[in-house]
Design a protein around this motif. Structure first.
Motif, PDB file in Angstrom:
ATOM      1  N   PRO A  21       0.804  -1.232   0.000  1.00  0.00           N
ATOM      2  CA  PRO A  21       0.000   0.000   0.000  1.00  0.00           C
ATOM      3  C   PRO A  21       0.836   1.281   0.000  1.00  0.00           C
ATOM      4  O   PRO A  21       0.325   2.339  -0.325  1.00  0.00           O
ATOM      5  N   GLU A 293      -3.355   4.730  12.057  1.00  0.00           N
ATOM      6  CA  GLU A 293      -3.910   4.551  10.709  1.00  0.00           C
ATOM      7  C   GLU A 293      -3.008   3.646   9.867  1.00  0.00           C
ATOM      8  O   GLU A 293      -3.485   2.780   9.122  1.00  0.00           O
ATOM      9  N   SER A 297      -3.989   0.097   8.200  1.00  0.00           N
ATOM     10  CA  SER A 297      -3.793  -0.177   6.765  1.00  0.00           C
ATOM     11  C   SER A 297      -3.085  -1.507   6.568  1.00  0.00           C
ATOM     12  O   SER A 297      -3.445  -2.299   5.703  1.00  0.00           O
ATOM     13  N   ARG A 300      -5.404  -4.384   7.295  1.00  0.00           N
ATOM     14  CA  ARG A 300      -6.298  -4.665   6.161  1.00  0.00           C
ATOM     15  C   ARG A 300      -5.528  -5.375   5.048  1.00  0.00           C
ATOM     16  O   ARG A 300      -5.993  -6.348   4.484  1.00  0.00           O
ATOM     17  N   HIS A 301      -4.308  -4.883   4.795  1.00  0.00           N
ATOM     18  CA  HIS A 301      -3.555  -5.382   3.643  1.00  0.00           C
ATOM     19  C   HIS A 301      -3.081  -6.822   3.835  1.00  0.00           C
ATOM     20  O   HIS A 301      -3.165  -7.635   2.916  1.00  0.00           O
ATOM     21  N   SER A 394      -0.206   7.184  -0.207  1.00  0.00           N
ATOM     22  CA  SER A 394      -1.165   6.134  -0.526  1.00  0.00           C
ATOM     23  C   SER A 394      -2.266   6.726  -1.404  1.00  0.00           C
ATOM     24  O   SER A 394      -2.457   7.933  -1.460  1.00  0.00           O
TER      25      SER A 394
END
Ligand SMILES: Cc1ncc(COP(=O)(O)O)c(C=O)c1O
Length: 403
Positions: A21, A293, A297, A300-301, A394
Motif C-alpha cells: 500500500p 492509521e 492499513s 487490512r492489507h 497512498s
C-alpha cells in the motif's frame, strides 16, 4: 546481488508485497518537519541561546512532563545518555549486573556497559516481545540470594544485581505491571527504556512511570524528534535532581565558582534541539493518530495472508504503534531473509528486528539466560515502513500535506 527468493515465499504473501500500500516509502521512519519547526528554530537562533541553557529546554521539559503525567522530565543529548544517567542515579557501579531483555536496541546494553556494569540478558515473552516477568522471577529466585544490605547477589559471580531495565519494543508496552511486582518483591530498582514508546500507556499510566525512572529517545527515527535527544522522566524529585546534576558536569551550585563534587557528564539537551522538540510536541497527537492509521492499513492489507500476522498491541495495553511489523508464522530465519530480499527487490524499505543481545558480538561473553523466545522472534519479525508521510503517498491520500 540479491539472492533468488521466489520459491520460498507463499504466493499470497508475494502478491501482498507486490501490491504494497505504501509504494515509494523512503526509509523505515522519517520525521515530519515543517513550518512550526522552522519558526521555533529561527526564534531560538535569534535569541542567541542555542546551547544547553534556554527557554526552549525549560518549556520542552515542562511540556514533556505534562504529556507523560510525570512529576519531572530532564532533557538529555540522547536516549542513551538518558539511560546512562538514570542508571547512575540508581547507583549502578563497575562490576554490578543489570538485567536487560534479550530483544532490545544495543543502546540499552551499552548504557549498562558505560557504567562499568555487565548486562545480563533474559528471555522475552511472545506477545509483547518484552522482558518475561516469569523468567525475571525465576532469575532472582534461583540465581540470586539476598545480601546483608538487602541487595540481590548473583550466586555464580558474586556481583550485585543492581537494576532491571524493561523495554517497550516497537512502542508496544511490555508486561510492566508484572515486571514491577517482581522488582518490588526482590528489592531491585526498575528503569524503563521507553525510547520507542512515547504515547504508549498501561492502565492509563504512561510507559516510563512504573519504576524509579523511564527514558524517551528523540532520535530522528522516533515518533517525535529533536534531531538527537532524549529525556529521563520520573516522579521522584531526588532522581530528577541527581540526573540533572550528573548530566551538567556535577557542578556545585555557586554564583561564580566552578567546582564539581563527582565526575560528571555534559549530557544536557541544547536549546536548539529543544526548540525542535517543542514544535514536534505540537504535532504529537496527529502523529499518534497517523501511526494508528498505518497499523490499520497493514492489518487490512496483510489480514488475509495466512503465513503472516501483523504485530499488534498486547491485550489491554495501549501502543503508540511507532514501528509496524509482521511476524512470519513459518519458515524461520530463511523465510524472514527471503521476505527481506523481496523487499530489496521491490524497493520496499524493511529490516529485521535487532539481533538478541547475547548474539551481539560485543556482548557474547555475558552471563545471559537461555533465549528461545527472543531467538524465534528475531528469526520471524520483519519491520515495515512506518513514516506518517507514507499516508500521503497512498492512494487516495490518508493524510493532508504537512504544515
Ligand atoms: C529501545 C531503545 N533504547 C535506546 C535507544 C537509544 O536512543 P538514542 O538513539 O536516542 O541514544 C533507542 C533508539 O535509538 C532504542 O530504540
Amino acid at each position: 546481488m540479491t539472492p533468488r527468493t521466489t520459491t520460498e515465499i507463499p504466493s499470497d504473501l508475494r502478491a501482498a508485497f507486490e501490491q504494497f500500500p505504501f509504494q515509494g516509502a523512503e526509509g523505515l521512519h522519517t520525521p515530519e518537519l515543517g513550518n512550526v519547526e522552522k519558526t521555533y528554530l529561527s526564534d531560538c537562533i535569534d535569541s542567541g541561546f542555542v546551547s544547553s541553557v534556554g527557554a526552549y529546554v525549560d518549556r520542552f521539559e515542562s511540556e514533556l512532563a505534562s504529556f507523560a503525567g510525570a512529576g519531572f522530565a530532564v532533557a538529555t543529548s540522547s536516549g542513551t545518555t538518558a539511560l546512562h544517567l538514570a542508571l547512575l542515579a540508581a547507583e549502578v557501579k563497575p562490576g554490578d549486573l543489570v538485567v536487560v531483555p534479550a530483544i532490545t536496541f544495543v543502546a540499552t546494553a551499552n548504557a549498562v556497559a558505560h557504567c562499568g556494569a555487565k548486562a545480563v540478558a533474559l528471555d522475552v515473552e511472545e506477545e509483547s516481545m518484552g522482558l518475561d516477568p516469569k523468567g525475571l522471577f525465576e532469575f532472582f529466585d534461583s540465581e540470586t540470594t539476598r545480601g546483608p544490605d538487602g541487595t540481590r547477589l548473583h550466586t555464580a559471580t558474586g556481583a550485585v544485581a543492581r537494576a532491571v531495565i524493561a523495554v517497550h519494543v516497537l512502542g508496544h508496552p511490555c508486561d510492566i505491571v508484572a515486571i514491577a511486582e517482581v522488582c518490588e518483591r526482590f528489592g531491585v530498582p526498575l528503569l524503563e527504556d521507553a525510547a520507542e514508546s512515547m504515547g504508549s500507556f498501561v492502565d492509563g499510566i504512561h510507559t516510563g512511570l512504573f519504576g524509579f525512572a523511564g527514558i524517551f529517545s528523540f532520535n530522528g527515527n522516533k515518533t517525535i524528534t529533536t534531531g538527537g535527544g532524549g529525556c529521563v522522566v520520573t516522579n521522584n524529585p531526588l532522581v530528577a535532581d541527581r540526573v540533572r546534576h550528573l548530566g551538567t558536569t556535577a557542578r556545585i551550585p555557586h554564583p561564580f565558582e566552578f567546582d564539581h563534587d563527582v565526575v560528571g557528564f555534559n549530557y544536557r539537551m541544547p536549546n536548539l534541539n529543544a526548540a525542535l522538540g517543542c514544535a514536534q510536541l505540537e504535532r504529537l497527537p496527529a502523529l499518534l493518530t497517523a501511526h494508528q492509521e498505518i497499523y490499520r492499513s497493514y492489518l487490512r492489507h496483510f489480514g488475509g495472508v495466512d503465513s503472516v500476522e501483523v504485530v499488534s498491541q498486547p491485550q489491554g495495553r495501549q501502543s503508540n504503534y511507532w514501528l509496524q511489523a509482521i511476524r512470519l508464522r513459518r519458515g524461520g530465519r530463511k523465510a524472514r531473509d527471503a521476505v527481506l530480499s523481496l523487499g530489496a527487490e521491490l524497493g520496499i524499505p524493511m529490516r529485521p528486528l535487532w539481533k538478541p543481545i547475547p548474539l551481539v558480538e560485543a556482548y557474547r561473553d555475558g552471563v545471559h539466560g537461555h533465549i528461545p523466545v527472543a531467538t524465534s522472534i528475531y528469526d520471524s519479525v520483519v519491520c515495515l515502513p512506518s513514516s506518517p508521510a507514507i499516508l500521503r503517498s497512498s492512494s487516495p491520500p490518508l493524510l493532508g500535506a504537512g504544515t
